[in-house]
Design a protein around this motif. Sequence first.
Motif, PDB file in Angstrom:
ATOM      1  N   THR A  95      -2.075 -20.755   6.526  1.00  0.00           N
ATOM      2  CA  THR A  95      -2.410 -19.702   5.575  1.00  0.00           C
ATOM      3  C   THR A  95      -2.255 -18.343   6.255  1.00  0.00           C
ATOM      4  O   THR A  95      -2.193 -18.255   7.492  1.00  0.00           O
ATOM      5  N   SER A  96      -2.201 -17.307   5.447  1.00  0.00           N
ATOM      6  CA  SER A  96      -2.115 -15.949   5.978  1.00  0.00           C
ATOM      7  C   SER A  96      -3.119 -15.060   5.265  1.00  0.00           C
ATOM      8  O   SER A  96      -3.476 -15.311   4.111  1.00  0.00           O
ATOM      9  N   GLU A  97      -3.556 -14.033   5.976  1.00  0.00           N
ATOM     10  CA  GLU A  97      -4.513 -13.082   5.413  1.00  0.00           C
ATOM     11  C   GLU A  97      -4.208 -11.715   6.011  1.00  0.00           C
ATOM     12  O   GLU A  97      -3.948 -11.586   7.206  1.00  0.00           O
ATOM     13  N   THR A  98      -4.240 -10.696   5.169  1.00  0.00           N
ATOM     14  CA  THR A  98      -4.050  -9.318   5.624  1.00  0.00           C
ATOM     15  C   THR A  98      -5.389  -8.600   5.571  1.00  0.00           C
ATOM     16  O   THR A  98      -6.078  -8.635   4.547  1.00  0.00           O
ATOM     17  N   GLY A 121       0.051 -17.613   1.033  1.00  0.00           N
ATOM     18  CA  GLY A 121       0.660 -16.339   1.353  1.00  0.00           C
ATOM     19  C   GLY A 121       1.918 -16.464   2.200  1.00  0.00           C
ATOM     20  O   GLY A 121       2.358 -15.489   2.793  1.00  0.00           O
ATOM     21  N   ARG A 137     -14.377  -7.852   8.810  1.00  0.00           N
ATOM     22  CA  ARG A 137     -13.176  -7.172   8.316  1.00  0.00           C
ATOM     23  C   ARG A 137     -13.466  -5.711   7.960  1.00  0.00           C
ATOM     24  O   ARG A 137     -12.916  -5.184   6.996  1.00  0.00           O
ATOM     25  N   SER A 190      -1.897  -8.478   9.798  1.00  0.00           N
ATOM     26  CA  SER A 190      -1.972  -9.788   9.153  1.00  0.00           C
ATOM     27  C   SER A 190      -2.391 -10.837  10.173  1.00  0.00           C
ATOM     28  O   SER A 190      -1.989 -10.784  11.339  1.00  0.00           O
ATOM     29  N   SER A 231      -5.662  -7.682  -1.820  1.00  0.00           N
ATOM     30  CA  SER A 231      -5.935  -9.067  -1.430  1.00  0.00           C
ATOM     31  C   SER A 231      -5.052  -9.541  -0.278  1.00  0.00           C
ATOM     32  O   SER A 231      -5.541 -10.093   0.691  1.00  0.00           O
ATOM     33  N   ASN A 232      -3.745  -9.305  -0.393  1.00  0.00           N
ATOM     34  CA  ASN A 232      -2.852  -9.829   0.640  1.00  0.00           C
ATOM     35  C   ASN A 232      -1.540  -9.051   0.625  1.00  0.00           C
ATOM     36  O   ASN A 232      -1.194  -8.410  -0.363  1.00  0.00           O
TER      37      ASN A 232
END
Length: 911
Positions: A46-49, A404, A87, A38, A8-9
């Motif tokens: 927010t953050s997303e990997t 995150g 993605r 990331s 998920s992250n």
Amino acid sequence: MKFAYRFSNLLGAVYRQGNLNFSKDGNSVISPVGNRVSVFDLKNNTSETLPVSTTKNITCVGLSPNGNLAILVDEDGAALLVSLITRAVLHHFHFHKPVNSISFSPDGRKFVVTKENVALMYHAPGKHREFNAFVLDKSYYGPYDETTCIDWTDDSKCFVVGSKDMSTWVFGAERWANLIYYSLGGHKDVIVGCFFEKDSLDLYTVSQDGTLCVWESDTELDGLVLKKSRDKPKPLRPGDEEEEEEVMEEEEGEVIRGKAEAPEEKTVKNVRYKHRSKHFFNKEGDFNNLTAAAYHKPTHILVTCFASGIFHLHELPEFNLIHSLSISDQRISSVAINSTGDWIGFGCSGMGQLLVWEWQSESYVFKQQGHFNNMASLAYSADGQYIVTGGDDGKVKVWNTNSGLCFVTFTEHTSSVTNVTFTSSGFVIVSASLDGTVRAFDLHRYRNFRTFTSPRPAQFSSLAVDASGELVSAGAQDSFEIFLWSMQTGRLLEVLGGHEGPVSCLCFSPVQSILASASWDRTVRLWDMLDSWQVKETLPLTSDGLSVTYRPDGQELAVATLNGEISFWNPQTATQTGSVAGRHDLETGRKETDKITAKQLAKGKSFTSLCYSADGESVLAGGQSKFVCIYNVKEQMLMKKFEISCNLSFDAMEEFLDRRKMTEFGSLALVDEGAGDGDGVNISLPGVRKGDMSSRHFKPEIRVSSLRFSPTGRSWAATTTEGLLVYSLDGSLVFDPYDLDLDVTPASIHKQLRLQEWVSAIVLAFRLNEKALKQEVLETVPHEQIPVVCGSLPDIYVEKLLGFVAACLEKSGHLQFYMTWAQNLLMLHGQKLKNRSGTILPTLQALQKSIQRHFDDLSKLCDFNMYNIRYAAALSKQRGVKRPADEEEEDEMSGEEEMSEASLDNAELML
């Protein structure tokens, strides 16, 4: 299907190495973190990997002009073409050599890759499906040393390449008659950056010794003339030294090599460059090299970064200093400017920092830093909203699971943090450290309000806090004792002695006041906190105890031992109920310096961290391996195994010896490179986990130091060498029907909705168990019918509906609608749910997490509205005489204030 956890992250690390990029709109920064990427959204915080990873650490990232595609290249030159929309990985390619930089042309049709001393121009992948996405167009030779940087003109007609041989080369992307290549000198050090002026061929070049050269071209971009004939040139004779270039056609594309300069066509005037000026940056010594540079063409702003952590902003071409600031005490590795020119992103690989600076207001937009060394431990808060981590750098960081991002860092410890935990309230963090202190931190005021110490200095390696949050216990690894303190007074209550080896793990029972301690003396002791802190039971183990944990209902105990086994015990009767032999499931890889196979090496490995799932049916185990295992406790069998990393840049990843690393003298890792006096080889000592940091080539070893399940049961987290990895259930991809029949179809569900048979429609939707269909049925039910539907719902569907309401409430905007569902379900079926409190606890915690999140957001909004209303009322009073319209507005405002206070009261009642 309940084990369908997906990556998920990635938390705990924000930047490692490579170049930073901003998204097309300029609101997000794309940062390479190890072998992953990331994306940090600066607007929404927010953050997303991305769920893609390369086989080694990423060194450079190229972003297409439209922001839809990215090319990720690792240390060996293996490239991935990734879609930033879906993605997904679209294409694999290998450049066979390390790549220094990569850049798309502004029109998106070509991209240039520099490796060694050559620049390769490829056709960019288009919208049409192709067999080979990377088609080589031209190869450009000119520099004698490695190439370092690239920049394109705005119309994609030419590009410039900087090199380590102190030269800069301008190449034509097409076959221009008056510009095939042009070589520029003027520097005495490595070229760090080269930039074209906006809509011009004028150049700026920046070198590592802090020198800026300004080059002026005598030709505009419109003056480039396309070459008419594309015939192959005649082969060169030995006496021919007046040829301008040598062009040859090959299968892989056209090759252009620079030779002595002489015009080929006399009718067209060649492009010439003139050295206009040279400027020098202020330096504070030889160590302060210029390390990175970026140029924003519309605003003519040049950003230069130095090894001492200083950066400068200059306006070109006048070289006026706008701003100078020190943002770090480490070398700044990468810099990028967003499309509007307002934000500047900095990456510091030494400290793992990522900073975004708004230079006009002189403030930080984004400031994050991961743990400098390995993470040692983690813990979830009671509602699952926060994760706290402790690292070998002595820092305690708290991360928000929704965004995150880290929002507070405590730096009071002076040595490695070995264990962290939350109290049951969720607002107090307790951490143990090798500096001899146990500290308690308050999340309301962000301060260290308690410090617990022992009479004699001791290194604390384990930690536990009881369910009430009153008792704090810590185990020492040198004196074999367990210390107990009171949270309220901070006083030492008791020192528990009896273990004959270091205390490796502590755990309080969630339902009784009993402390379980595992030790290297092959015992687990159960201490009764109510009966004079005496030993209640002693459980004998077959090997050294490494980890111990209670089941959430307190009726079972799991212990991991040094021989790779996980044993399960009944704490009431002190009898063993089962065991799992997990040594073969670890599948450890061999290190570079190992002289035995991975299979033989695995015999000495074991699990070092255990955690029960939220429902208590399974246990999560991890250790000195790249695998994390989930075991079913009842069946005592392996349910699923997760590979947490495929990054070959870490040690102990490969199962077999790589023949490419073998020489006639043995393994390449064991051969001395002659760096020292030749006395010996830098081989790590037996039992050393972290490697020798003083050796020239340090490869961290892959391992899992701590594991925790989320209280909601929807995710689990692991602290690894890569960082804090979060795996969660992706509900949209899991089809898990319940009591399925031929009549259970979407058509029959819609028929029941048309007949207004709400209860049967909900039952059918939950039997089919599709999220979109369940949400449609639930939101079709009229608001006034919710209490009637909840009252007539079968008992078996109450828990399922409550869990679905908790999941929808987290993201849905229909706040009051779903709150009404939750309130009626809890009020009408509260007694039945209470009888099954053990199984429904994760659902209730997920509901609490959703409500708490909305409560925090709404309380801020209501407070803000109340201040605005008071400000408006004060302004109206200052105006003097009130008109009837003003009085009506004030009545409306007071009504809104009462409504906002009422909504807050409702949220507090729900909590």
